[in-house]
Design a protein around this motif. Structure first.
Motif, PDB file in Angstrom:
ATOM      1  N   ARG A  66      16.480  25.377  17.590  1.00 12.59           N
ATOM      2  CA  ARG A  66      16.645  26.590  16.787  1.00 12.59           C
ATOM      3  C   ARG A  66      15.828  27.703  17.445  1.00 12.59           C
ATOM      4  O   ARG A  66      14.738  28.041  16.981  1.00 12.59           O
ATOM      5  CB  ARG A  66      16.174  26.354  15.345  1.00 12.59           C
ATOM      6  N   GLU A  92      12.836  25.244   9.381  1.00 11.68           N
ATOM      7  CA  GLU A  92      14.239  25.408   9.740  1.00 11.68           C
ATOM      8  C   GLU A  92      14.634  24.473  10.870  1.00 11.68           C
ATOM      9  O   GLU A  92      15.762  23.954  10.903  1.00 11.68           O
ATOM     10  CB  GLU A  92      14.514  26.864  10.112  1.00 11.68           C
ATOM     11  N   ALA A  93      13.713  24.237  11.812  1.00 14.82           N
ATOM     12  CA  ALA A  93      14.016  23.316  12.918  1.00 14.82           C
ATOM     13  C   ALA A  93      14.177  21.892  12.411  1.00 14.82           C
ATOM     14  O   ALA A  93      15.070  21.157  12.862  1.00 14.82           O
ATOM     15  CB  ALA A  93      12.917  23.389  13.968  1.00 14.82           C
ATOM     16  N   GLN A 106      17.533  21.614  10.510  1.00 14.02           N
ATOM     17  CA  GLN A 106      18.675  21.640  11.422  1.00 14.02           C
ATOM     18  C   GLN A 106      18.764  20.347  12.219  1.00 14.02           C
ATOM     19  O   GLN A 106      19.864  19.817  12.438  1.00 14.02           O
ATOM     20  CB  GLN A 106      18.553  22.837  12.364  1.00 14.02           C
TER      21      GLN A 106
END
Length: 293
Positions: free
Chosen positions: A153, A208-209, A212
């Motif tokens: 990301r 977020e990483a 994902q």
């Protein structure tokens, strides 16, 4: 009196063509940009935006003021750069913001070297996440950032920000030595479907990483512990309460009872220096060089 923040908001809308994209480029919310523009319209005494389909466009008055804003902001940046480069001396304030692991691992030795070589330099440091630090860089509140970008990301930054990679490192899954997979050397995230996770707060790059990476392997993340510090995450891991994604530089010191497993597919994180290109100063250059050294 027009403020620089409001003029920056108008200039961003002129470049990006919408309030939403301007907000992303400034790392603000769309409502925040709209509020700035509403205040600017009242100060200008003219409508600056008009509806255009599902978006907006600048009025004639808006285009005129945006042109002045571009010239004013460029002139201000040039003045700041000229003053910073005066005599090419490394002195005065240097305001640094960084993610905790980079502040703990990369900065102390660099600051000690700068203190010895440039005693008239006065650095200050705050820690935080990129989502909070980037707006402070763009507003001129900070001069230099140490922020992270995950390979799955990549971090996006607005135009006018220079990035330089300082460290590129592996990311590990940290599990308790009592975890059923603790004896492995590596683990596929698909093998962790019911795992409880500890991670940095929502909206941050690590959060977020992680989300994902898990969803890419068909796993819906169960993030029960939202804590910023890697050391606190590892304390939870050690008690077999959670797993966590931990970059290499944050593995030490780890509490007893923690195992670090390579990920399949591999995950990596970069730590990058970031500064406003037009505001690159001798103190910024000296600090980046000290960290690289």
């Amino acid at each position: 009196m027009f403020t620089l923040d409001r003029l920056r908001a108008l200039a961003a809308v002129a470049v990006h063509g919408s309030i939403a994209q301007a907000a992303r480029s400034m790392h603000m919310t769309p409502s925040g940009v709209s509020q700035q523009l509403a205040k600017l319209e009242r100060e200008a005494g003219h409508p600056l935006l008009e509806p255009h389909g599902r978006s907006v466009r600048l009025t004639h008055a808006g285009r005129i003021l945006a042109g002045h804003a571009d010239r004013l902001l460029a002139q201000l940046a040039a003045a700041q750069a000229d003053l910073a480069d005066l005599g090419d001396e490394v002195l005065g304030p240097l305001r640094i913001g960084g993610v905790g692991s980079a502040v703990r691992t990369l900065l102390p030795d660099a600051l000690a070297a700068l203190a010895a070589e440039h005693p008239r330099l006065t650095p200050t440091v705050v820690d935080g996440e990129a989502v909070d630090l980037l707006p402070r860089l763009l507003s001129g509140e900070l001069d230099l950032l140490l922020i992270e970008s995950w390979a799955n990301r990549p971090l996006t930054v607005p135009e006018g920000v220079t990035l330089r990679t300082l460290v590129s490192e592996d990311v590990y899954v940290a599990v308790s030595d009592r975890h059923p997979l603790a004896d492995r050397e590596s683990v596929d995230l698909a093998d962790l479907p019911d795992t409880v996770w500890a991670c940095c707060p929502p909206g941050t790059e690590p959060y977020e990483a992680l989300v994902q990476a898990l969803r890419a392997r068909g796993v819906e993340p169960g993030i029960r512990y939202s804590v910023a510090e890697h050391l606190t995450q590892l304390a939870l891991v050690a008690r077999n309460l959670a797993a966590s994604l931990i970059p290499a530089m944050s593995r030490h010191p780890a509490p007893p009872g923690v195992r670090f497993l390579h990920t399949r597919p591999p995950l990596r994180r970069d730590v990058r220096a970031a500064w406003l290109t037009l505001n690159e100063s001798p103190p910024v250059r000296a600090c980046v060089a000290a960290i690289e050294a």
